[in-house]
Write a protein that holds these residues in place. Structure first.
Motif, PDB file in Angstrom:
ATOM      1  N   MET A   1       0.839  -1.203   0.000  1.00 38.67           N
ATOM      2  CA  MET A   1       0.000   0.000   0.000  1.00 38.67           C
ATOM      3  C   MET A   1       0.877   1.257   0.000  1.00 38.67           C
ATOM      4  O   MET A   1       1.906   1.286   0.652  1.00 38.67           O
ATOM      5  CB  MET A   1      -0.883  -0.004   1.255  1.00 38.67           C
ATOM      6  N   GLU A   2       0.421   2.247  -0.721  1.00 36.30           N
ATOM      7  CA  GLU A   2       1.203   3.482  -0.790  1.00 36.30           C
ATOM      8  C   GLU A   2       1.224   4.171   0.574  1.00 36.30           C
ATOM      9  O   GLU A   2       0.229   4.201   1.271  1.00 36.30           O
ATOM     10  CB  GLU A   2       0.555   4.421  -1.828  1.00 36.30           C
ATOM     11  N   ARG A   3       2.376   4.675   0.891  1.00 37.38           N
ATOM     12  CA  ARG A   3       2.505   5.381   2.153  1.00 37.38           C
ATOM     13  C   ARG A   3       1.763   6.701   2.149  1.00 37.38           C
ATOM     14  O   ARG A   3       1.779   7.417   1.147  1.00 37.38           O
ATOM     15  CB  ARG A   3       3.976   5.704   2.373  1.00 37.38           C
ATOM     16  N   ILE A   4       1.194   7.038   3.264  1.00 34.20           N
ATOM     17  CA  ILE A   4       0.524   8.341   3.372  1.00 34.20           C
ATOM     18  C   ILE A   4       1.372   9.299   4.214  1.00 34.20           C
ATOM     19  O   ILE A   4       1.676  10.412   3.793  1.00 34.20           O
ATOM     20  CB  ILE A   4      -0.885   8.183   3.998  1.00 34.20           C
ATOM     21  N   ILE A   5       1.762   8.817   5.393  1.00 31.33           N
ATOM     22  CA  ILE A   5       2.472   9.712   6.309  1.00 31.33           C
ATOM     23  C   ILE A   5       3.906   9.933   5.820  1.00 31.33           C
ATOM     24  O   ILE A   5       4.652   8.970   5.608  1.00 31.33           O
ATOM     25  CB  ILE A   5       2.519   9.130   7.750  1.00 31.33           C
ATOM     26  N   GLY A   6       4.271  11.178   5.644  1.00 30.34           N
ATOM     27  CA  GLY A   6       5.629  11.481   5.217  1.00 30.34           C
ATOM     28  C   GLY A   6       5.774  11.650   3.722  1.00 30.34           C
ATOM     29  O   GLY A   6       6.893  11.792   3.214  1.00 30.34           O
ATOM     30  N   ARG A   7       4.641  11.646   2.989  1.00 32.75           N
ATOM     31  CA  ARG A   7       4.681  11.924   1.540  1.00 32.75           C
ATOM     32  C   ARG A   7       5.429  13.210   1.250  1.00 32.75           C
ATOM     33  O   ARG A   7       6.080  13.369   0.243  1.00 32.75           O
ATOM     34  CB  ARG A   7       3.261  12.188   1.073  1.00 32.75           C
ATOM     35  N   LYS A   8       5.203  14.175   2.141  1.00 31.45           N
ATOM     36  CA  LYS A   8       5.890  15.448   2.000  1.00 31.45           C
ATOM     37  C   LYS A   8       6.451  15.801   3.376  1.00 31.45           C
ATOM     38  O   LYS A   8       5.777  15.603   4.389  1.00 31.45           O
ATOM     39  CB  LYS A   8       4.869  16.503   1.543  1.00 31.45           C
ATOM     40  N   LEU A   9       7.688  16.286   3.376  1.00 27.03           N
ATOM     41  CA  LEU A   9       8.346  16.627   4.645  1.00 27.03           C
ATOM     42  C   LEU A   9       8.732  18.089   4.663  1.00 27.03           C
ATOM     43  O   LEU A   9       9.307  18.593   3.694  1.00 27.03           O
ATOM     44  CB  LEU A   9       9.669  15.859   4.752  1.00 27.03           C
ATOM     45  N   ILE A  10       8.444  18.748   5.756  1.00 28.19           N
ATOM     46  CA  ILE A  10       8.886  20.142   5.902  1.00 28.19           C
ATOM     47  C   ILE A  10       9.743  20.192   7.162  1.00 28.19           C
ATOM     48  O   ILE A  10       9.265  19.897   8.261  1.00 28.19           O
ATOM     49  CB  ILE A  10       7.675  21.087   6.028  1.00 28.19           C
ATOM     50  N   THR A  11      11.023  20.502   6.984  1.00 24.93           N
ATOM     51  CA  THR A  11      11.912  20.523   8.154  1.00 24.93           C
ATOM     52  C   THR A  11      12.328  21.964   8.448  1.00 24.93           C
ATOM     53  O   THR A  11      12.709  22.716   7.547  1.00 24.93           O
ATOM     54  CB  THR A  11      13.161  19.649   7.915  1.00 24.93           C
TER      55      THR A  11
END
Ligand code: BT5
Length: 237
Positions: A1-11
């Motif tokens: 299954m495709e990951r949802i959490i962490g698709r985009k990261l803002i640090t």
């Protein structure tokens, strides 16, 4: 299954609060966007309480767009933290509804906030290598303190993101029964005498169950009472 959490990261190096930042951008980013900061200048707990967030700890918020507003979202965060600590050899348990404790002290707190129909923000604070201020030493601990050594913050971060993805996947699939039974297994309050405090009232009783809605069931002199989390605090007696 495709990951949802962490698709985009803002640090970020520094922010007021990752929850506030996440709320500001929620409408313009995909579900699963994670905002993580090295330090927060105005980290928050519930009801406007402070969350101490110096460098060395893990302070993050996830933008979620679940199909329903559900108070059990906080359990997704707590379960992911417990699993992450276990992955680093630390045994911990959940103090319903939003704390994770290890070695008799608080190591992590979760803060969920949201706007119905638009987004939910799942904020997690986990003490990793950060110092604990003097006034919190009796009640708070860190991974470094328990393990007696520093751990890689980025390894902890990636492990937590993976575990969040797992529990959020169950949440999205309506597997609430599994979430609540995992929560009960990892609960440190069942069987204990507790005091529940909110704005209006105080309630004392024995915590006997967490029902499928996520409510705490208390046995009180006046009979069984269900406490929905929202904004209550719980103290051991
Ligand atoms: C919580 O509130 O436990 C939720 C904390 C959520 C923090 C995260 S960090 C990322 C995101 N951005 C934010 O601004 N917040 C979230 P509560 O149950 O109200 O507990 C707050 C209480 O915990 C305080 O009143 C202190 O007693 C204690 N506390 C403060 N900082 C702590 C720390 N670093 N470790 C352990 N306990 C702490």
């Amino acid at each position: 299954m495709e990951r949802i959490i962490g698709r985009k990261l803002i640090t970020l190096d520094e922010v007021d609060s990752t929850n506030e930042y996440a709320k500001r951008i929620a409408q313009n980013v995909p579900e699963g966007t994670v905002v993580v900061a090295k330090r927060q200048t105005a980290g928050r707990g519930r009801r406007g309480r402070n969350w101490t967030s110096p460098e060395g700890g893990l302070w993050l918020s996830v933008v979620l767009k679940p199909p329903r507003v559900d108070p059990r979202l906080v359990f997704v965060g707590a379960l992911a933290v417990v699993d992450t600590l276990a992955d680093f050899g630390i045994e911990s348990g959940i103090k319903w509804p939003n704390d994770v404790w290890a070695g008799g002290r608080k190591i992590s707190g979760i803060l969920t906030e949201g706007k119905a129909g638009e987004y939910s923000i799942l904020g997690i604070g986990l003490n990793v290598n950060n110092a604990i201020p003097e006034e919190l030493r009796k009640m708070a601990t860190s991974m470094r303190e328990i393990l007696g050594r520093e751990v890689s913050l980025s390894e902890v971060f990636h492990t937590l993101v993976g575990n969040l993805d797992h529990w959020y996947g169950l949440f999205l699939n309506g597997r609430d029964g599994e979430i609540v039974s995992a929560l009960k297994e990892r609960s440190i309050i069942l069987g204990k005498e507790v005091r529940i405090i909110d704005d209006k009232a105080e309630l004392v009783g024995r915590a006997v169950d967490i029902d499928v809605d996520g409510a705490l069931v208390l046995e009180t002199p006046g009979g069984r009472v269900r406490v929905l989390h929202g904004d209550v605090s719980l103290r051991f007696l």
